[in-house]
Enzyme design. Structure first.
Site, PDB file in Angstrom:
ATOM      1  N   ARG A  50       5.398   3.151   8.716  1.00 49.75           N
ATOM      2  CA  ARG A  50       6.413   3.996   8.071  1.00 49.75           C
ATOM      3  C   ARG A  50       5.834   5.380   7.804  1.00 49.75           C
ATOM      4  O   ARG A  50       5.959   5.933   6.709  1.00 49.75           O
ATOM      5  CB  ARG A  50       6.840   3.362   6.752  1.00 49.75           C
ATOM      6  CG  ARG A  50       7.453   1.981   6.907  1.00 49.75           C
ATOM      7  CD  ARG A  50       8.138   1.570   5.625  1.00 49.75           C
ATOM      8  NE  ARG A  50       8.823   0.317   5.769  1.00 49.75           N
ATOM      9  CZ  ARG A  50       8.365  -0.849   5.287  1.00 49.75           C
ATOM     10  NH1 ARG A  50       7.232  -0.895   4.614  1.00 49.75           N
ATOM     11  NH2 ARG A  50       9.062  -1.948   5.465  1.00 49.75           N
ATOM     12  N   GLU A  51       5.211   5.940   8.851  1.00 60.79           N
ATOM     13  CA  GLU A  51       4.528   7.209   8.660  1.00 60.79           C
ATOM     14  C   GLU A  51       5.497   8.389   8.549  1.00 60.79           C
ATOM     15  O   GLU A  51       6.454   8.473   9.304  1.00 60.79           O
ATOM     16  CB  GLU A  51       3.586   7.496   9.845  1.00 60.79           C
ATOM     17  CG  GLU A  51       2.469   6.488  10.030  1.00 60.79           C
ATOM     18  CD  GLU A  51       2.877   5.247  10.817  1.00 60.79           C
ATOM     19  OE1 GLU A  51       4.065   5.139  11.215  1.00 60.79           O
ATOM     20  OE2 GLU A  51       2.012   4.381  11.032  1.00 60.79           O
ATOM     21  N   HIS A 111      -0.613  13.047   5.680  1.00 61.51           N
ATOM     22  CA  HIS A 111      -0.058  11.840   6.300  1.00 61.51           C
ATOM     23  C   HIS A 111       0.326  10.877   5.167  1.00 61.51           C
ATOM     24  O   HIS A 111      -0.442  10.714   4.222  1.00 61.51           O
ATOM     25  CB  HIS A 111      -1.186  11.280   7.179  1.00 61.51           C
ATOM     26  CG  HIS A 111      -0.948   9.964   7.811  1.00 61.51           C
ATOM     27  ND1 HIS A 111      -0.524   9.829   9.106  1.00 61.51           N
ATOM     28  CD2 HIS A 111      -1.121   8.709   7.336  1.00 61.51           C
ATOM     29  CE1 HIS A 111      -0.447   8.542   9.407  1.00 61.51           C
ATOM     30  NE2 HIS A 111      -0.789   7.838   8.362  1.00 61.51           N
ATOM     31  N   THR A 112       1.519  10.286   5.254  1.00 62.01           N
ATOM     32  CA  THR A 112       1.909   9.313   4.219  1.00 62.01           C
ATOM     33  C   THR A 112       2.396   8.031   4.892  1.00 62.01           C
ATOM     34  O   THR A 112       2.854   8.046   6.041  1.00 62.01           O
ATOM     35  CB  THR A 112       3.070   9.846   3.328  1.00 62.01           C
ATOM     36  OG1 THR A 112       4.237  10.019   4.135  1.00 62.01           O
ATOM     37  CG2 THR A 112       2.705  11.166   2.663  1.00 62.01           C
ATOM     38  N   ASN A 113       2.270   6.932   4.161  1.00 56.28           N
ATOM     39  CA  ASN A 113       2.748   5.655   4.687  1.00 56.28           C
ATOM     40  C   ASN A 113       3.042   4.723   3.512  1.00 56.28           C
ATOM     41  O   ASN A 113       2.510   4.912   2.411  1.00 56.28           O
ATOM     42  CB  ASN A 113       1.695   5.038   5.616  1.00 56.28           C
ATOM     43  CG  ASN A 113       2.271   4.072   6.646  1.00 56.28           C
ATOM     44  OD1 ASN A 113       3.453   3.729   6.611  1.00 56.28           O
ATOM     45  ND2 ASN A 113       1.433   3.621   7.566  1.00 56.28           N
ATOM     46  N   GLU A 121      -2.910  10.629   2.985  1.00 62.58           N
ATOM     47  CA  GLU A 121      -4.145  10.831   3.742  1.00 62.58           C
ATOM     48  C   GLU A 121      -4.148  12.262   4.266  1.00 62.58           C
ATOM     49  O   GLU A 121      -3.143  12.736   4.794  1.00 62.58           O
ATOM     50  CB  GLU A 121      -4.215   9.837   4.895  1.00 62.58           C
ATOM     51  CG  GLU A 121      -5.577   9.767   5.531  1.00 62.58           C
ATOM     52  CD  GLU A 121      -5.850   8.382   6.116  1.00 62.58           C
ATOM     53  OE1 GLU A 121      -7.014   8.023   6.218  1.00 62.58           O
ATOM     54  OE2 GLU A 121      -4.899   7.667   6.467  1.00 62.58           O
ATOM     55  N   ASP A 128       0.225   5.306   0.629  1.00 62.63           N
ATOM     56  CA  ASP A 128      -0.852   6.171   1.131  1.00 62.63           C
ATOM     57  C   ASP A 128      -0.561   7.649   1.164  1.00 62.63           C
ATOM     58  O   ASP A 128       0.458   8.063   1.715  1.00 62.63           O
ATOM     59  CB  ASP A 128      -1.079   5.892   2.643  1.00 62.63           C
ATOM     60  CG  ASP A 128      -1.715   4.576   2.899  1.00 62.63           C
ATOM     61  OD1 ASP A 128      -2.466   4.112   2.070  1.00 62.63           O
ATOM     62  OD2 ASP A 128      -1.436   4.011   3.986  1.00 62.63           O
ATOM     63  N   ARG A 183       9.856   4.805  19.603  1.00 59.56           N
ATOM     64  CA  ARG A 183       8.902   3.849  19.057  1.00 59.56           C
ATOM     65  C   ARG A 183       9.567   2.538  18.638  1.00 59.56           C
ATOM     66  O   ARG A 183       8.916   1.506  18.501  1.00 59.56           O
ATOM     67  CB  ARG A 183       8.249   4.511  17.850  1.00 59.56           C
ATOM     68  CG  ARG A 183       7.162   3.704  17.231  1.00 59.56           C
ATOM     69  CD  ARG A 183       6.531   4.552  16.139  1.00 59.56           C
ATOM     70  NE  ARG A 183       5.698   3.743  15.281  1.00 59.56           N
ATOM     71  CZ  ARG A 183       5.236   4.152  14.119  1.00 59.56           C
ATOM     72  NH1 ARG A 183       5.555   5.369  13.664  1.00 59.56           N
ATOM     73  NH2 ARG A 183       4.476   3.370  13.388  1.00 59.56           N
ATOM     74  N   GLU A 232       0.841  -1.199   0.000  1.00 59.53           N
ATOM     75  CA  GLU A 232       0.000   0.000   0.000  1.00 59.53           C
ATOM     76  C   GLU A 232       0.874   1.247   0.000  1.00 59.53           C
ATOM     77  O   GLU A 232       1.904   1.289   0.668  1.00 59.53           O
ATOM     78  CB  GLU A 232      -0.895  -0.038   1.255  1.00 59.53           C
ATOM     79  CG  GLU A 232      -1.936   1.045   1.333  1.00 59.53           C
ATOM     80  CD  GLU A 232      -2.871   0.864   2.547  1.00 59.53           C
ATOM     81  OE1 GLU A 232      -3.346  -0.272   2.812  1.00 59.53           O
ATOM     82  OE2 GLU A 232      -3.107   1.863   3.228  1.00 59.53           O
ATOM     83  N   GLY A 276      -4.840  14.345  17.248  1.00 64.87           N
ATOM     84  CA  GLY A 276      -4.854  13.018  17.849  1.00 64.87           C
ATOM     85  C   GLY A 276      -6.213  12.602  18.398  1.00 64.87           C
ATOM     86  O   GLY A 276      -6.282  11.730  19.272  1.00 64.87           O
TER      87      GLY A 276
END
Ligand SMILES: *[C@@H]1O[C@H](CO)[C@@H](O)[C@H](O)[C@H]1NC(C)=O
Length: 287
Positions: free
Chosen positions: A130-131, A119-121, A106, A104, A275, A102, A200
């Site tokens: 992998r944002e 927002h990308t991934n 967004e 992305d 993270r 995918e 958030g």
């Protein structure tokens, strides 16, 4: 007699007419299906424009008729204006199955005057995380802007109005799966994501502003269309040097990418050491 001599002309006229129709039909009707939203997604202006809308009962979405295995895809979007907090407009390529790939984009809405987040991934073999997130250097709700995905065997490049904002390189040589075997479809949807989208999840959708709507136009694709197990690429792109199929960022575009990342990037998984206590993902050390 008369009819047999006019027949060839009729045939010619019909052929011309049908090729004319094919050309003018190169639009949303030809390339996309509205897949959900019970009338909230619409193709307008003979298929030159598509709009999605969202109200309390439902959002809406569409998908491409074709599946692609690599491509350079451009679309112009105008996002939900005003108080768009809580809304999310997703625009992405995705394959199917549990080990899906995918890519992305967004767009996360905001209160009037506060910035959208882009927002990308990238997912490969069902693994994302992998944002990267960005603010934009313009208001994405007053005009159409072009959002592009270049996907070839070496890299994925996300661009906004021709300016690259993110590059995800093929790092198979260091053991990172790269999307390259599964054909993907293009999807877009407008939906309520107020449990997480704006600050958030702190700011909820204001339904008194509904319906919310986003518009799309000028879809363009240089691509390899997947059909019955084989792919065929537009033009001779896959063999021409410098085409999208082997395209990379030249030094000018590398500088523009750095400019965006320095000034507009607000989150990068590659710098989020907390993270990943076991160490950053391997592709983070390559750029
Ligand atoms: C919305 O605006 C706030 C305040 O400026 C900002 O922190 C946030 O990143 C913006 N975007 C989203 C989608 O929350």
């Amino acid at each position: 007699m008369a009819s047999s001599s006019t027949a060839p002309f009729m045939y010619l006229a019909l052929t011309l007419l049908s090729s004319f129709l094919t050309l003018t039909a190169a639009n949303f009707y030809q390339d996309f299906d509205i897949t959900w939203g019970d009338g909230r997604g619409k193709m307008l202006n003979n298929g030159d424009l598509l709009s999605l809308s969202l109200d309390k009962a439902s959002g809406s979405g569409f998908q491409s008729k074709n599946e692609f295995l690599f491509g350079k895809i451009d679309m112009q979007l105008k996002l939900v204006p005003g108080n768009s907090a809580g809304t999310a407009t997703a625009y992405y390529l995705s394959s199917k199955g549990s080990a899906w790939d995918e890519i992305d984009f967004e767009f996360l809405g905001n209160l009037s005057g506060d910035p959208y987040i882009l927002h990308t991934n990238v997912f490969s073999q069902g693994k994302g995380n992998r944002e990267q997130q960005f603010y934009l250097w313009f208001d994405p709700t007053t005009d159409f802007h072009t959002y592009s995905i270049l996907w070839n065997p070496q890299r994925i490049i996300f661009s906004v109005d021709g300016t690259p904002i993110r590059e995800f390189k093929n790092s198979e040589s260091i053991g990172v799966a790269f999307p390259k075997n599964q054909p993907m479809r293009l999807y877009s949807s407008l939906w309520n994501a107020d449990d997480w989208a704006t600050r958030g999840g702190l700011v909820k959708t204001d339904w008194s502003q509904a319906p919310f709507s986003a518009s799309y136009r000028n879809f363009k694709a240089d691509d390899c269309i997947w059909s019955s197990g084989a792919s065929s690429c537009t033009s001779s792109s896959s063999t021409t040097t410098n085409s999208w199929f082997s395209q990379e960022l030249d030094t000018t575009n590398q500088d523009r990418l750095k400019w965006v990342q320095k000034n507009y990037m607000i989150y990068n998984y590659c710098t989020d050491a907390k993270r990943f206590p076991q160490g950053l993902p391997p592709e983070c050390n390559t750029s």
